[in-house]
Design a protein around this motif. Structure first.
Motif, PDB file in Angstrom:
ATOM      1  N   ASP A 187      42.724  18.903  42.857  1.00  0.00           N
ATOM      2  CA  ASP A 187      43.129  20.308  43.015  1.00  0.00           C
ATOM      3  C   ASP A 187      43.056  21.024  41.674  1.00  0.00           C
ATOM      4  OD1 ASP A 187      45.285  18.404  42.445  1.00  0.00           O
ATOM      5  OD2 ASP A 187      46.481  20.224  42.214  1.00  0.00           O
ATOM      6  N   LYS A 188      42.463  22.205  41.694  1.00  0.00           N
ATOM      7  CA  LYS A 188      42.143  22.878  40.425  1.00  0.00           C
ATOM      8  C   LYS A 188      43.411  23.323  39.674  1.00  0.00           C
ATOM      9  CE  LYS A 188      38.305  21.805  41.907  1.00  0.00           C
ATOM     10  NZ  LYS A 188      37.896  20.439  41.577  1.00  0.00           N
ATOM     11  N   GLY A 189      44.457  23.673  40.404  1.00  0.00           N
ATOM     12  CA  GLY A 189      45.716  24.063  39.755  1.00  0.00           C
ATOM     13  C   GLY A 189      46.340  22.930  38.959  1.00  0.00           C
ATOM     14  N   GLY A 190      45.959  21.692  39.296  1.00  0.00           N
ATOM     15  CA  GLY A 190      46.537  20.533  38.609  1.00  0.00           C
ATOM     16  C   GLY A 190      45.780  20.138  37.342  1.00  0.00           C
ATOM     17  N   LEU A 227      37.838   0.864  30.385  1.00  0.00           N
ATOM     18  CA  LEU A 227      38.858   1.379  31.305  1.00  0.00           C
ATOM     19  C   LEU A 227      38.585   2.860  31.591  1.00  0.00           C
ATOM     20  CD1 LEU A 227      41.471   1.068  32.931  1.00  0.00           C
ATOM     21  CD2 LEU A 227      42.748   1.643  30.858  1.00  0.00           C
ATOM     22  N   ALA A 228      38.449   3.173  32.876  1.00  0.00           N
ATOM     23  CA  ALA A 228      38.202   4.552  33.291  1.00  0.00           C
ATOM     24  C   ALA A 228      39.245   4.963  34.323  1.00  0.00           C
ATOM     25  CB  ALA A 228      36.796   4.688  33.879  1.00  0.00           C
ATOM     26  N   VAL A 229      39.507   6.282  34.376  1.00  0.00           N
ATOM     27  CA  VAL A 229      40.444   6.833  35.360  1.00  0.00           C
ATOM     28  C   VAL A 229      39.760   8.008  36.047  1.00  0.00           C
ATOM     29  CG1 VAL A 229      42.655   8.022  35.687  1.00  0.00           C
ATOM     30  CG2 VAL A 229      42.495   6.148  34.038  1.00  0.00           C
ATOM     31  N   GLU A 230      39.908   8.065  37.373  1.00  0.00           N
ATOM     32  CA  GLU A 230      39.379   9.194  38.137  1.00  0.00           C
ATOM     33  C   GLU A 230      40.524   9.886  38.858  1.00  0.00           C
ATOM     34  OE1 GLU A 230      35.702   9.536  40.868  1.00  0.00           O
ATOM     35  OE2 GLU A 230      37.258   8.680  42.140  1.00  0.00           O
ATOM     36  N   VAL A 231      40.566  11.208  38.754  1.00  0.00           N
ATOM     37  CA  VAL A 231      41.571  11.984  39.480  1.00  0.00           C
ATOM     38  C   VAL A 231      40.836  12.773  40.564  1.00  0.00           C
ATOM     39  CG1 VAL A 231      43.411  13.687  39.303  1.00  0.00           C
ATOM     40  CG2 VAL A 231      42.963  12.156  37.376  1.00  0.00           C
ATOM     41  N   GLY A 232      40.916  12.315  41.800  1.00  0.00           N
ATOM     42  CA  GLY A 232      40.205  12.954  42.907  1.00  0.00           C
ATOM     43  C   GLY A 232      39.033  12.092  43.354  1.00  0.00           C
ATOM     44  N   THR A 233      39.281  11.211  44.312  1.00  0.00           N
ATOM     45  CA  THR A 233      38.278  10.212  44.717  1.00  0.00           C
ATOM     46  C   THR A 233      37.538  10.606  45.991  1.00  0.00           C
ATOM     47  OG1 THR A 233      39.440   8.439  43.604  1.00  0.00           O
ATOM     48  CG2 THR A 233      38.031   7.786  45.430  1.00  0.00           C
ATOM     49  N   GLU A 240      41.366  29.931  32.725  1.00  0.00           N
ATOM     50  CA  GLU A 240      42.472  29.609  31.810  1.00  0.00           C
ATOM     51  C   GLU A 240      42.336  28.174  31.282  1.00  0.00           C
ATOM     52  OE1 GLU A 240      47.209  29.831  32.304  1.00  0.00           O
ATOM     53  OE2 GLU A 240      46.081  31.423  33.307  1.00  0.00           O
ATOM     54  N   PHE A 241      41.960  27.262  32.197  1.00  0.00           N
ATOM     55  CA  PHE A 241      41.784  25.860  31.800  1.00  0.00           C
ATOM     56  C   PHE A 241      40.649  25.733  30.767  1.00  0.00           C
ATOM     57  CE2 PHE A 241      39.671  21.717  32.431  1.00  0.00           C
ATOM     58  CZ  PHE A 241      40.710  20.893  32.030  1.00  0.00           C
ATOM     59  N   ASN A 242      39.531  26.406  31.025  1.00  0.00           N
ATOM     60  CA  ASN A 242      38.390  26.337  30.089  1.00  0.00           C
ATOM     61  C   ASN A 242      38.809  26.850  28.705  1.00  0.00           C
ATOM     62  OD1 ASN A 242      36.706  25.337  32.071  1.00  0.00           O
ATOM     63  ND2 ASN A 242      35.791  27.308  32.576  1.00  0.00           N
ATOM     64  N   ASP A 243      39.586  27.948  28.686  1.00  0.00           N
ATOM     65  CA  ASP A 243      40.051  28.501  27.391  1.00  0.00           C
ATOM     66  C   ASP A 243      40.971  27.504  26.695  1.00  0.00           C
ATOM     67  OD1 ASP A 243      38.634  30.791  27.914  1.00  0.00           O
ATOM     68  OD2 ASP A 243      40.362  31.979  28.553  1.00  0.00           O
ATOM     69  N   MET A 244      41.811  26.853  27.490  1.00  0.00           N
ATOM     70  CA  MET A 244      42.763  25.883  26.938  1.00  0.00           C
ATOM     71  C   MET A 244      42.009  24.718  26.264  1.00  0.00           C
ATOM     72  SD  MET A 244      45.388  23.617  29.228  1.00  0.00           S
ATOM     73  CE  MET A 244      44.965  21.913  29.022  1.00  0.00           C
ATOM     74  N   VAL A 245      41.000  24.183  26.930  1.00  0.00           N
ATOM     75  CA  VAL A 245      40.243  23.044  26.381  1.00  0.00           C
ATOM     76  C   VAL A 245      39.478  23.486  25.130  1.00  0.00           C
ATOM     77  CG1 VAL A 245      38.392  21.372  26.836  1.00  0.00           C
ATOM     78  CG2 VAL A 245      40.060  21.899  28.625  1.00  0.00           C
ATOM     79  N   THR A 246      38.859  24.659  25.208  1.00  0.00           N
ATOM     80  CA  THR A 246      38.067  25.146  24.063  1.00  0.00           C
ATOM     81  C   THR A 246      38.939  25.300  22.819  1.00  0.00           C
ATOM     82  OG1 THR A 246      36.754  26.385  25.660  1.00  0.00           O
ATOM     83  CG2 THR A 246      36.418  26.926  23.350  1.00  0.00           C
ATOM     84  N   ALA A 247      40.193  25.719  23.020  1.00  0.00           N
ATOM     85  CA  ALA A 247      41.090  25.968  21.881  1.00  0.00           C
ATOM     86  C   ALA A 247      41.835  24.711  21.436  1.00  0.00           C
ATOM     87  CB  ALA A 247      42.098  27.058  22.273  1.00  0.00           C
ATOM     88  N   PRO A 264      45.359  21.336  34.237  1.00  0.00           N
ATOM     89  CA  PRO A 264      46.051  21.257  32.941  1.00  0.00           C
ATOM     90  C   PRO A 264      47.006  20.057  32.874  1.00  0.00           C
ATOM     91  CG  PRO A 264      46.066  23.513  33.754  1.00  0.00           C
ATOM     92  CD  PRO A 264      45.542  22.660  34.874  1.00  0.00           C
ATOM     93  N   ALA A 265      47.709  19.782  33.967  1.00  0.00           N
ATOM     94  CA  ALA A 265      48.658  18.656  33.971  1.00  0.00           C
ATOM     95  C   ALA A 265      47.914  17.319  33.878  1.00  0.00           C
ATOM     96  CB  ALA A 265      49.520  18.704  35.226  1.00  0.00           C
ATOM     97  N   TYR A 266      46.795  17.184  34.591  1.00  0.00           N
ATOM     98  CA  TYR A 266      46.024  15.929  34.530  1.00  0.00           C
ATOM     99  C   TYR A 266      45.477  15.725  33.115  1.00  0.00           C
ATOM    100  CZ  TYR A 266      46.111  16.629  39.610  1.00  0.00           C
ATOM    101  OH  TYR A 266      46.513  16.853  40.902  1.00  0.00           O
ATOM    102  N   TYR A 267      44.954  16.808  32.551  1.00  0.00           N
ATOM    103  CA  TYR A 267      44.377  16.747  31.189  1.00  0.00           C
ATOM    104  C   TYR A 267      45.452  16.344  30.182  1.00  0.00           C
ATOM    105  CZ  TYR A 267      42.081  18.730  26.997  1.00  0.00           C
ATOM    106  OH  TYR A 267      41.537  18.929  25.748  1.00  0.00           O
ATOM    107  N   GLU A 268      46.623  16.966  30.283  1.00  0.00           N
ATOM    108  CA  GLU A 268      47.702  16.666  29.322  1.00  0.00           C
ATOM    109  C   GLU A 268      48.242  15.246  29.505  1.00  0.00           C
ATOM    110  OE1 GLU A 268      48.447  18.167  26.712  1.00  0.00           O
ATOM    111  OE2 GLU A 268      47.564  20.142  27.034  1.00  0.00           O
ATOM    112  N   ALA A 269      48.225  14.752  30.737  1.00  0.00           N
ATOM    113  CA  ALA A 269      48.693  13.377  30.971  1.00  0.00           C
ATOM    114  C   ALA A 269      47.663  12.370  30.451  1.00  0.00           C
ATOM    115  CB  ALA A 269      48.947  13.157  32.459  1.00  0.00           C
TER     116      ALA A 269
END
Ligand SMILES: C[S@@+](CC[C@H](N)C(=O)[O-])C[C@H]1O[C@@H](n2cnc3c(N)ncnc32)[C@H](O)[C@@H]1O
Length: 216
Positions: A142-145, A63-69, A188-195, A147-152
């Motif tokens: 969209d790049k602003g989204g 099962l795979a999910v893509e955000v942005g087709t 900010e997103f890269n820092d969030m994932v790294t941490a 963190p929300a996509y990652y957390e979901a």
């Protein structure tokens, strides 16, 4: 060409030294440029597509999910790597752009493997069943989204599942403290994932930058 931050000659060399896209993907790239020339740069690079098919295969994803087709290039690369009986849920907001994706899914013989969900991906992801584990996810909307996509996605990923995030080098501008646009958001997103202690991650200089986050 994506990856120009690597210098003048190297991006073309890297692109030439990967398994090349088949006729379906080549035609899709040409038609995308012809019909949506202002946006064709959103499509992933060919060598990134080859790499992503390989990642999906290595993950043994069902099962795979893509955000942005968009017009479907990355979705074809993902769907082709799934195990037999596998499924890709493809999320986008554009009926117009994804109509081309549907056409090429048909041509690639992938209609039984890909489900399109039109609508804001935050809502689509939030509505996914919590008990169905995702093996592979690709974030490229969209790049602003991000963190929300990652957390979901992360709570729904199986341990060992992989989230892949695109454009995390921003044409090499990611280290420029004065750069505007999407750069501060992605920094900010890269820092969030790294941490994030829930994942092991790596940021690879593939095309415009690809972050791999593997759930622990
Ligand atoms: C960079 S393009 C995707 C390119 C695609 N992965 C490919 O390889 O061709 C970004 C896509 O995200 C979609 N998008 C933007 N905001 C969105 C949202 N809130 N929910 C879902 N999709 C969104 C856009 O319609 C666009 O098609």
């Amino acid at each position: 060409m994506k990856g120009s931050y690597l210098g003048e000659a190297l991006p073309a060399y890297l692109s030439a030294h990967a398994t090349q896209p088949d006729q379906v993907l080549r035609d899709l790239a040409v038609e995308t440029t012809a019909l949506h020339s202002d946006y064709a740069g959103m499509q992933i690079a060919p060598e990134q597509g080859t790499f992503m098919t390989m990642l999906v295969q290595l993950t043994g994803a069902k099962l795979a999910v893509e955000v942005g087709t968009f017009t479907g290039y990355s979705s074809i690369c993902i769907a082709r790597g799934l195990t037999p009986g596998g499924r890709l849920i493809a999320c986008d907001v554009s009926e117009e752009w994804t109509s081309m994706a549907r056409k090429y899914w048909e041509r690639a013989g992938l209609t039984d493997r890909i489900e399109l969900r039109l609508g804001d991906a935050v809502e689509t992801l939030g509505a996914l069943p919590a008990d169905e584990e995702i093996d592979f996810a690709f974030i490229d909307a969209d790049k602003g989204g991000y963190p929300a996509y990652y957390e979901a996605l992360l709570p729904r990923m199986r341990p060992g599942g992989l989230i892949v995030c695109d454009n995390t080098i921003q044409g090499g501008r990611i280290t420029d403290p004065d750069a505007g646009g999407n750069v501060p958001v992605l920094r900010e997103f890269n820092d969030m994932v790294t941490a994030d202690p829930r994942v092991d991650s790596v940021l690879l200089p593939v095309a415009d930058g690809l972050t791999l986050a593997r759930k622990r």
